[in-house]
Enzyme design. Structure first.
Site, short mmCIF file in Angstrom:
data_model
loop_
_atom_site.label_atom_id
_atom_site.label_comp_id
_atom_site.label_asym_id
_atom_site.label_seq_id
_atom_site.Cartn_x
_atom_site.Cartn_y
_atom_site.Cartn_z
N LYS A 121 -5.77 1.27 3.63
CA LYS A 121 -5.83 2.14 2.21
C LYS A 121 -3.65 2.59 2.55
O LYS A 121 -3.40 3.61 3.16
CB LYS A 121 -5.81 2.83 1.79
CG LYS A 121 -5.40 2.66 0.39
CD LYS A 121 -6.59 4.28 -0.36
CE LYS A 121 -5.55 4.36 -2.38
NZ LYS A 121 -6.56 5.45 -2.61
N SER B 182 -7.62 4.88 -6.61
CA SER B 182 -6.38 3.76 -6.74
C SER B 182 -6.07 2.99 -5.82
O SER B 182 -5.39 2.09 -5.17
CB SER B 182 -5.37 5.30 -5.80
OG SER B 182 -5.40 5.98 -4.92
N SER C 48 -10.24 7.83 -6.42
CA SER C 48 -9.75 6.59 -5.85
C SER C 48 -10.57 6.23 -5.19
O SER C 48 -10.26 5.09 -4.95
CB SER C 48 -8.96 7.33 -5.11
OG SER C 48 -7.74 7.81 -6.31
#
Length: 480
Positions: free
Chosen positions: A78, A154, A178
């Site tokens: 990520k 996220s 997230s």
């Protein structure tokens, strides 16, 4: 969507690693298959920031390391505060558009040691502060179950790739839900470890006063456990560490738990829970009871509006600190006109709080941790909906400059009221994909355990996965 059959079928990452160890397939063949899978679905998903195929091929050409649990298995990292040497580290923001990782983070070093081949980086909203992975820099990441809806945030890019079967798992991090929010939106497994379980350095010592933690979204429970075995443990100089564990997390997956007393929370005022999410929880309660567990209603010892105002004191102050650091590194003040409306709202409301206010906010969440620990003297686990709504439409969490922090809190936490509580307390928590709506949208169920008790979560998750497997449920946008 119609796709050609994959040349390298797998059940999960451990299965794929076993095929490589036995010589049934080579790491280069697996990588080429992963690239082909990505190319089939990413135009529809928009889940990738940068591909790292050439360096991945260099890694895949090296001899397979004996004893590495995921030797030759590709994955994605990520793009949010986790440096990969030489790769872009935009953190989802135009302000950091040209930034690159100066080194590998400690977690990345451990994942490489476990044999993983890093094929690229995945999308995040600006600074990870949205429950939908949308940004001015990269646009919207879409849900493979319904491309008009969010993949969650996220870690939405990671969850979309796993759900679409590009890779069996992908790295993410979690400061307020997230990992678990996108896991719920995309119908995969997402576990947030205990505070301090996984190293976050060396560039920083903690994220959001310890609320942030790294791990992964995975297709299988056992991959999540094996990844935690490979990554867990404080690095030298870390500010704190999770309680030490005897044995492997992986072993807990195949060991059913004793009869558990589970506390059930169906909603958190002032936000109602959508009927589809209540139906998911009712289904999960029946499943748990059929496995011999006891489920009893309870309440959380917290005022949600007060909690979120306090949390955003911490996030706002640390966002201001981040901008100061970016300015110092670039040699000129950060250009705040490049920031998204959500970030400017947060900075306007909380970016200039006093040191005393920040310290009081940290003390407040520590006190919440003690109240939550007391609740776990009555229950082994807590069960809540992961989300109060099914995956929302792309754009539903957009904000305008004139809106307030109260508007932000209501918009975001009417969608996800539960998950951030367990970041603040440091407790491990997981979203398990056990229900789909009549419209075919996944809805996760959320379990939290006492501090340091990931093994209990893995034990229950393994039992739930055996009782109601989810890997056979494949979204319409898929790479198979």
């Amino acid at each position: 969507m119609q796709n050609l059959a994959s040349t390298v079928p797998w059940r999960d990452g451990l299965d794929l690693a076993e095929q490589i160890r036995k010589g049934a397939v080579t790491p280069l063949e697996v990588l080429d298959d992963t690239i082909a899978r990505l190319e089939r679905v990413n135009p529809a998903l928009n889940a990738v920031v940068e591909t790292l195929f050439e360096t991945a091929r260099e890694t895949a050409r090296r001899p397979v390391v004996d004893g590495a649990p995921f030797a030759g298995v590709p994955t994605f990292i990520k793009d949010l505060f986790m440096p990969v040497a030489g790769a872009r580290m935009t953190n989802g923001s135009l302000l950091c558009e040209r930034a690159t990782g100066p080194l590998d983070g400690e977690l990345i070093r451990r994942l490489r040691k476990a044999g993983l081949v890093i094929a690229g980086t995945t999308t995040s909203p600006e600074f990870g502060t949205s429950y939908s992975t949308e940004s001015r820099l990269f646009g919207a990441t879409r849900n493979p179950w319904s491309p008009g809806r969010t993949a969650g945030g996220s870690s939405g890019g990671a969850a979309a790739l796993v759900a679409a079967r590009v890779v069996p798992f992908a790295h993410g991090n979690d400061g307020g839900g997230s990992l678990r929010v996108p896991a719920s939106c995309c119908g995969v497994f997402g576990l947030k470890p205990t505070r301090g379980r996984v190293p976050i350095g060396p560039l920083v010592g903690e994220g959001w006063a310890g609320m942030g933690i790294n791990h992964a979204v995975t297709l299988s429970v056992r991959d999540s456990a094996a990844l935690l075995d490979a990554s867990a443990g404080a690095a030298p100089g870390d500010p704190y560490a999770a309680p030490a564990q005897d044995g492997r997390f992986l072993d807990a997956v195949s060991r059913p738990p004793k009869s558990l007393r589970i506390g059930l929370v169906r909603s958190l005022a002032p936000w109602p829970t959508h009927p589809d999410c209540l139906a998911a929880i009712d289904h999960t309660v029946r499943l748990c009871e059929s496995l011999g567990h006891r489920v009893e209603g309870t309440e959380l010892p917290v005022s949600a509006p007060e909690f979120y105002d306090t949390v955003f004191t911490i996030i706002g102050a640390q966002t201001r600190s981040l901008l100061t650091m970016i300015g110092a590194m670039s040699g000129h003040p950060a250009d705040e006109s490049l920031l998204e409306a959500r970030t400017r709202i947060l900075l306007r409301a909380k970016g200039d709080v006093s040191g005393a206010a920040y310290a009081a906010a940290v003390d407040w969440i520590h006190a919440l941790g003690r109240r939550m620990a007391a609740l776990f003297t009555d229950f082994d686990l807590l069960l809540t909906p992961t989300l109060a709504k099914p995956p929302v439409a792309i754009g539903a969490l957009d904000m305008e400059e004139a809106q307030t922090l109260d508007d932000l809190i209501d918009l975001f936490h009417s969608f996800s009221p539960f998950t951030a509580l367990f970041n603040a307390t440091g407790q491990p928590a997981m979203s398990v994909p056990l229900h789909w709506t009549a419209d075919g949208l996944p809805v996760g169920s959320h379990f939290a355990a006492p501090f340091g008790e990931e093994k209990l979560l893995f034990s229950l998750a393994g039992q739930l996965e055996s009782a109601q497997p989810w890997s056979g449920r494949v979204p319409p946008v898929n790479a198979l």
